[in-house]
Write an enzyme that holds these catalytic residues in place. Structure first.
Site: not given
Ligand code: DQA
Length: 145
Positions: A10, A23, A79, A86, A104, A113
């Site tokens: 998402p 990002y 998270h 699963d 990230s 996170r």
């Molecule tokens: C993410 C890190 C996650 O915590 C965040 O909810 C994202 C992007 C990343 O690519 O750094 O949507 O997966």
């Protein structure tokens, strides 16, 4: 290996405009171009994005049935989604590589996170290198295959 599924969860459809300080400025189509360029000859990059947990679960079932390696950025589902964990376990327990990636470094961000429910069943995890996390995962999948 003739195909790699690169599955994105998402809000990753908003890359380019979403929190560019975290990002970057590039969108998913730029990621596709980068991965196609880096992929070995004859390897198809099947890059998809969804905001829908069920769709992501179904794509992982598809990976199991087709025995296709997976690069997975589960985004926020990382998270808390046990359903996704699963489904990802079905992939790795079938002996198919699944690399969890993050643009990230979630461990350097908010507390919520720091926990991934996916990492424990992933083949490996690469985080914090921007789009290069996916490029490194592609190399990891190639070596695993
Ligand atoms: C993410 C890190 C996650 O915590 C965040 O909810 C994202 C992007 C990343 O690519 O750094 O949507 O997966």
């Amino acid at each position: 290996m003739s195909r790699v599924m690169v599955l994105n969860g998402p809000n990753l459809g908003r890359l380019g405009s979403r929190e560019p300080d975290v990002y970057g400025n590039q969108d998913l189509s730029a990621l596709r171009v980068l991965l196609v360029e880096k992929a070995a000859e004859g390897v198809e990059i099947d890059l998809r994005q969804t905001d829908d947990e069920a769709e992501l679960v179904h794509w992982l079932h598809e990976a199991v049935d087709a025995r296709t390696p997976v690069i997975l950025n589960p985004a926020a589902f990382t998270h808390y989604s046990y359903a996704l964990r699963d489904a990802a376990a079905l992939v790795t327990k079938a002996g198919i590589p699944l690399v969890e990636v993050h643009i990230s470094n979630p461990h350097a961000r908010e507390e919520f996170r720091h926990r991934s429910v996916i990492s424990g069943i992933a083949t490996g995890v690469i985080a914090g290198f921007g789009f290069d996390s996916y490029v490194l995962a592609l190399e990891a999948v190639r070596r695993a295959g």
